[in-house]
Design a protein around this motif. Structure first.
Motif, PDB file in Angstrom:
ATOM      1  N   LEU A 123       0.732  -1.148   0.045  1.00 39.77           N
ATOM      2  CA  LEU A 123      -0.283   0.072  -0.019  1.00 39.77           C
ATOM      3  C   LEU A 123       0.763   1.484   0.100  1.00 39.77           C
ATOM      4  CD1 LEU A 123      -2.826  -1.143   2.604  1.00 39.77           C
ATOM      5  CD2 LEU A 123      -2.946  -1.108   0.314  1.00 39.77           C
ATOM      6  N   GLY A 126       2.406   2.497  -3.226  1.00 35.97           N
ATOM      7  CA  GLY A 126       1.505   3.072  -4.480  1.00 35.97           C
ATOM      8  C   GLY A 126       1.081   2.183  -5.435  1.00 35.97           C
ATOM      9  N   LEU A 128      -1.566   0.156  -5.598  1.00 33.13           N
ATOM     10  CA  LEU A 128      -3.028   0.093  -5.719  1.00 33.13           C
ATOM     11  C   LEU A 128      -3.607   1.013  -5.032  1.00 33.13           C
ATOM     12  CD1 LEU A 128      -4.590  -1.362  -3.366  1.00 33.13           C
ATOM     13  CD2 LEU A 128      -3.969  -3.364  -4.469  1.00 33.13           C
ATOM     14  N   THR A 129      -4.842   1.713  -5.533  1.00 33.82           N
ATOM     15  CA  THR A 129      -5.926   2.483  -4.740  1.00 33.82           C
ATOM     16  C   THR A 129      -7.121   2.288  -5.301  1.00 33.82           C
ATOM     17  OG1 THR A 129      -6.169   4.751  -3.837  1.00 33.82           O
ATOM     18  CG2 THR A 129      -5.292   4.641  -6.060  1.00 33.82           C
ATOM     19  N   CYS A 143      -7.756   1.102  -8.974  1.00 38.01           N
ATOM     20  CA  CYS A 143      -6.451   1.785 -10.114  1.00 38.01           C
ATOM     21  C   CYS A 143      -5.182   0.956  -9.717  1.00 38.01           C
ATOM     22  CB  CYS A 143      -6.070   3.089  -9.777  1.00 38.01           C
ATOM     23  SG  CYS A 143      -4.879   4.014 -10.806  1.00 38.01           S
ATOM     24  N   ARG A 145      -1.179   0.198 -10.231  1.00 39.20           N
ATOM     25  CA  ARG A 145       0.260   0.644 -11.092  1.00 39.20           C
ATOM     26  C   ARG A 145       1.308  -0.402 -10.817  1.00 39.20           C
ATOM     27  NH1 ARG A 145       1.070   6.634  -9.171  1.00 39.20           N
ATOM     28  NH2 ARG A 145       0.626   5.928  -7.072  1.00 39.20           N
ATOM     29  N   LYS A 148       4.849   0.644 -10.188  1.00 43.77           N
ATOM     30  CA  LYS A 148       5.330   0.820  -8.821  1.00 43.77           C
ATOM     31  C   LYS A 148       6.112  -0.406  -7.979  1.00 43.77           C
ATOM     32  CE  LYS A 148       4.114   5.084  -8.817  1.00 43.77           C
ATOM     33  NZ  LYS A 148       4.890   6.067  -8.860  1.00 43.77           N
ATOM     34  N   THR A 166      -8.353  -5.896  -1.256  1.00 40.83           N
ATOM     35  CA  THR A 166      -8.930  -4.519  -1.668  1.00 40.83           C
ATOM     36  C   THR A 166     -10.412  -5.072  -2.328  1.00 40.83           C
ATOM     37  OG1 THR A 166      -7.041  -3.341  -2.134  1.00 40.83           O
ATOM     38  CG2 THR A 166      -9.152  -2.866  -3.535  1.00 40.83           C
ATOM     39  N   ASN A 280      -4.638   9.950  -5.010  1.00 42.27           N
ATOM     40  CA  ASN A 280      -4.561   9.599  -3.400  1.00 42.27           C
ATOM     41  C   ASN A 280      -4.471   8.309  -3.253  1.00 42.27           C
ATOM     42  OD1 ASN A 280      -4.884   9.621  -0.748  1.00 42.27           O
ATOM     43  ND2 ASN A 280      -6.239  11.313  -0.569  1.00 42.27           N
ATOM     44  N   THR A 281      -3.323   7.744  -2.825  1.00 49.46           N
ATOM     45  CA  THR A 281      -3.451   6.307  -2.202  1.00 49.46           C
ATOM     46  C   THR A 281      -3.605   5.996  -1.032  1.00 49.46           C
ATOM     47  OG1 THR A 281      -0.860   6.313  -2.260  1.00 49.46           O
ATOM     48  CG2 THR A 281      -1.810   5.800  -4.368  1.00 49.46           C
ATOM     49  N   TRP A 284      -7.395   4.966   0.588  1.00 48.04           N
ATOM     50  CA  TRP A 284      -7.721   3.894   0.716  1.00 48.04           C
ATOM     51  C   TRP A 284      -6.589   2.736   1.479  1.00 48.04           C
ATOM     52  CZ3 TRP A 284     -11.671   1.007  -0.459  1.00 48.04           C
ATOM     53  CH2 TRP A 284     -11.573  -0.312  -0.514  1.00 48.04           C
ATOM     54  N   SER A 285      -5.665   3.327   1.511  1.00 45.57           N
ATOM     55  CA  SER A 285      -4.613   2.501   2.633  1.00 45.57           C
ATOM     56  C   SER A 285      -5.208   2.565   3.980  1.00 45.57           C
ATOM     57  CB  SER A 285      -3.180   2.994   2.616  1.00 45.57           C
ATOM     58  OG  SER A 285      -2.585   2.872   1.396  1.00 45.57           O
TER      59      SER A 285
END
Length: 340
Positions: A123, A126, A128-129, A143, A145, A148, A166, A280-281, A284-285
């Motif tokens: 998390l 970055g 996923l979010t 989302c 990535r 990362k 998630t 903004n990650t 969600w974290s």
């Protein structure tokens, strides 16, 4: 489908649920869907509000009859996830429920001690979010990535653990059960280091769980900024995708106007030319980490059937041997190097 008593699975319940206990439980379910979503569920999922609890009870009875040793939640809200994911086809919903539990027992490296605190490093990277606003069809946007992720930082399986947690959180609201979700995967920064970690053996397990072992409707997978090497990555994944799911993969490259036709720019972050502020990650974290206790209850209880024989479910039937996968991967690996 497995024969009775061929399949024993341990889940979150510590004691067996017997039929008399289940039937005596009150129906605590209360629908939270708006009238519009009730109508959508009726049209798209064949969900009839007047028959809803009858359908849930039918699935519950099938579980108790066909899989008496299956330690699973049997409450209305939980079983509704599987009925909605399979458009209220009882047999398909039952198989999905069996697959859901079979995946946990068949891949302990992913599911053992599965809780948000164990994937905090994923998390923090970055990887996923979830975007804060749904699309016009009410679908949340997950989302991813992959660029990362650095193989030297943590293993690939940690990314699978993060995605699974998630999805578990996202599927809780009834809105998501009806609307489904959309994936946005940004492959910027993905190279041979990441691509070479994914072979056919691993790809089949990942696709099998997400496609046939989890009660969620993935409506589209939008790929952006994919490098040439993605041709090799998709060649590994595609053989395990059902035709309907394969058609939901949309490759946009760097053409953001193409992406906006699928996901409006108004809900996208600035990084993708959108109007929703910086990506903004952290939020969600925080959401996942604040759910630690519920995941402890769900995934971290002692297994009362530890050591019991477990035959493969349909989800993992015909899985290739490691030797076959190694041979297959040699050909795919050459494609990766060529693309790179």
């Amino acid at each position: 489908m497995a024969e009775e008593n061929d399949f024993t699975v341990a889940g979150p319940l510590e004691t067996p649920v017997v039929e008399s206990e289940v039937q005596s439980l009150p129906h605590a379910y209360s629908c939270t869907l708006t009238p519009e979503l009730v109508a959508k569920a009726r049209e798209e999922l064949q969900e009839k509000p007047e028959w809803r609890l009858r359908d849930v009870q039918a699935l519950r009875d099938m579980v108790l009859k066909d899989y008496p040793n299956l330690r699973t939640r049997l409450d209305d809200g939980f079983l509704l996830r599987f009925l909605r994911a399979r458009k209220f086809d009882y047999d398909k919903a039952l198989q999905l429920l069996v697959n859901y539990h079979a995946s946990r027992r068949s891949w302990p490296e992913v599911f053992h001690n599965l809780r948000p605190s164990t994937i905090k490093h994923v998390l923090d990277s970055g990887f996923l979010t979830v975007l804060p606003h749904p699309d016009p069809d009410g679908r949340l946007v997950l989302c991813l990535r992959p660029g990362k992720w650095r193989p030297s930082d943590y293993p690939f399986l940690d990314t699978i653990r993060a995605i699974y947690l998630t999805l578990e959180k996202l599927i809780q609201p009834e809105e998501t059960q009806v609307n489904g979700l959309v994936i946005l995967a940004d492959y910027n920064g993905v190279g041979l280091a990441q691509a070479s970690q994914l072979g056919p053996f691993l790809a089949k397990k990942v696709v099998g769980i997400l496609q046939d072992g989890f009660p969620i409707r993935i409506k589209a997978v939008n790929i952006i900024n994919e490098p040439r090497i993605f041709i090799g990555i998709f060649a590994i994944i595609k053989p395990f995708l059902k035709e309907k799911m394969a058609q939901r993969f949309i490759l946009h490259g760097s053409d953001l106007n193409s992406l906006y036709q699928r996901i409006p720019s108004g809900i996208l972050p600035e990084e993708y030319g959108g109007a929703a502020g910086k990506l903004n990650t952290a939020d969600w974290s925080t959401t996942l980490l604040n759910s630690e206790e519920e995941f402890v209850v769900e995934f971290c209880q002692p297994d009362p059937l530890e050591g019991a024989a477990l035959t493969d479910s349909m989800l993992f039937e015909g899985e290739p041997s490691e030797a076959q996968c190694d041979e297959s991967y040699r050909g795919v690996r050459s494609q990766l190097y060529y693309c790179y």
